[in-house]
Design an enzyme around this catalytic site. Sequence first.
Site, PDB file in Angstrom:
ATOM      1  N   ASP A  68       0.755  -1.077   0.019  1.00 30.63           N
ATOM      2  CA  ASP A  68       0.044   0.012  -0.093  1.00 30.63           C
ATOM      3  C   ASP A  68       0.883   1.179  -0.049  1.00 30.63           C
ATOM      4  O   ASP A  68       2.078   1.378   0.093  1.00 30.63           O
ATOM      5  CB  ASP A  68      -1.134  -0.211   0.972  1.00 30.63           C
ATOM      6  CG  ASP A  68      -0.528   0.470   2.422  1.00 30.63           C
ATOM      7  OD1 ASP A  68       0.745   0.482   2.743  1.00 30.63           O
ATOM      8  OD2 ASP A  68      -1.347   0.303   3.438  1.00 30.63           O
ATOM      9  N   ASN A  76      -4.279  13.077   0.440  1.00 28.89           N
ATOM     10  CA  ASN A  76      -5.545  13.356   0.357  1.00 28.89           C
ATOM     11  C   ASN A  76      -5.969  14.453   1.254  1.00 28.89           C
ATOM     12  O   ASN A  76      -6.688  15.283   0.789  1.00 28.89           O
ATOM     13  CB  ASN A  76      -6.674  12.054   0.923  1.00 28.89           C
ATOM     14  CG  ASN A  76      -6.863  11.216   0.006  1.00 28.89           C
ATOM     15  OD1 ASN A  76      -6.901  11.631  -1.436  1.00 28.89           O
ATOM     16  ND2 ASN A  76      -7.546   9.962   0.355  1.00 28.89           N
ATOM     17  N   HIS A  81      -8.876  14.665  -2.705  1.00 30.86           N
ATOM     18  CA  HIS A  81      -9.284  13.099  -3.097  1.00 30.86           C
ATOM     19  C   HIS A  81      -8.804  12.952  -4.834  1.00 30.86           C
ATOM     20  O   HIS A  81      -8.536  12.053  -5.034  1.00 30.86           O
ATOM     21  CB  HIS A  81     -10.676  12.854  -2.705  1.00 30.86           C
ATOM     22  CG  HIS A  81     -10.840  12.821  -1.302  1.00 30.86           C
ATOM     23  ND1 HIS A  81     -10.505  11.570  -0.559  1.00 30.86           N
ATOM     24  CD2 HIS A  81     -11.234  13.517  -0.545  1.00 30.86           C
ATOM     25  CE1 HIS A  81     -10.460  11.725   0.473  1.00 30.86           C
ATOM     26  NE2 HIS A  81     -11.112  12.962   0.636  1.00 30.86           N
ATOM     27  N   ASP A  85      -7.047  10.034  -6.078  1.00 34.62           N
ATOM     28  CA  ASP A  85      -7.253   9.034  -7.097  1.00 34.62           C
ATOM     29  C   ASP A  85      -6.311   8.988  -8.313  1.00 34.62           C
ATOM     30  O   ASP A  85      -6.047   8.129  -8.767  1.00 34.62           O
ATOM     31  CB  ASP A  85      -8.724   9.822  -7.753  1.00 34.62           C
ATOM     32  CG  ASP A  85     -10.008   9.502  -6.367  1.00 34.62           C
ATOM     33  OD1 ASP A  85      -9.631   8.642  -5.566  1.00 34.62           O
ATOM     34  OD2 ASP A  85     -10.793   9.606  -7.101  1.00 34.62           O
ATOM     35  N   GLU A 111      -6.138   2.429  -0.638  1.00 31.07           N
ATOM     36  CA  GLU A 111      -4.663   2.548  -1.284  1.00 31.07           C
ATOM     37  C   GLU A 111      -4.095   1.228  -1.145  1.00 31.07           C
ATOM     38  O   GLU A 111      -2.663   1.189  -1.333  1.00 31.07           O
ATOM     39  CB  GLU A 111      -3.921   3.814  -0.574  1.00 31.07           C
ATOM     40  CG  GLU A 111      -3.401   3.424   0.810  1.00 31.07           C
ATOM     41  CD  GLU A 111      -4.382   3.485   1.791  1.00 31.07           C
ATOM     42  OE1 GLU A 111      -4.055   3.647   3.090  1.00 31.07           O
ATOM     43  OE2 GLU A 111      -5.672   3.875   1.696  1.00 31.07           O
TER      44      GLU A 111
END
Length: 189
Positions: A68, A76, A81, A85, A111
Site C-alpha cells: 500500500d 488526500n 481526493h 485518485d 490504497e
Amino acid sequence: MVIRDVTEKYLLQRDRNVALETARLARKEADTDALTGLANRRCAMAALDRAVAVARRSGQPVSLIVFDIDHFKQVNDRHGHLVGDRVIAKVGRIAARQARERDCLGRIGGEEFLWLMPGCDACSALRAAERLRWAIEAGTHSAPIPSITISAGHAEMEQGDAALTLFARADEALYAAKREGRNRVAQAA
C-alpha cells in the site's frame, strides 16, 4: 428452385452475439476496479483461491505481495481526493508494468493492492517487490502528482496454507514493513 428466407436466423444470431458481448462487458466491469483498471477485491481474492488450489495439485510455488501507499491519508488531506485518485491510478499503471502476464494485480481497498505471482518462489518475488517499490518511488518523483513510496509484505505459500492464511501472512508482513519505517519490503515469518 427453392428460396428460403434466412432473415430470422440471421437476426437471432446477431441478437445472440450482442447478448454475449454485453455479458462479457458486464463481467469485465464487475471484476475490474474502475479507478485503476486492475482486478477488484472480489476478483483478486477469487484468483488467489484458484492459484492456491492449483499450487496444491502441482506443487508449484505461489507468492503473494500485499502493498500500500505510504502516508496516503496525507496525500488526500493536503492535495484533495482528486489528486489522491490520480496517485492510486498511477500506482496501478506502474504496478501493471512490473507484473508478468500470468500474474494477477488487484486493488483490494483504498490504497491497498495485491500482487499474486503463481509459479514464483520467494527469492524471485522479493526481487520483483523491490523493483516495484523502486519503480513507484521513481515513477512518481517527477510526475505531476505528489511523490510517494510504498510498503510491501511478501509471503510464499507454505504447506497447509489456505488462500486466506497466505493473504494474512502477506498482510502481516506489510504491517511489519510499516513498523520498520515504511518504503520497504518485508517477508512473512
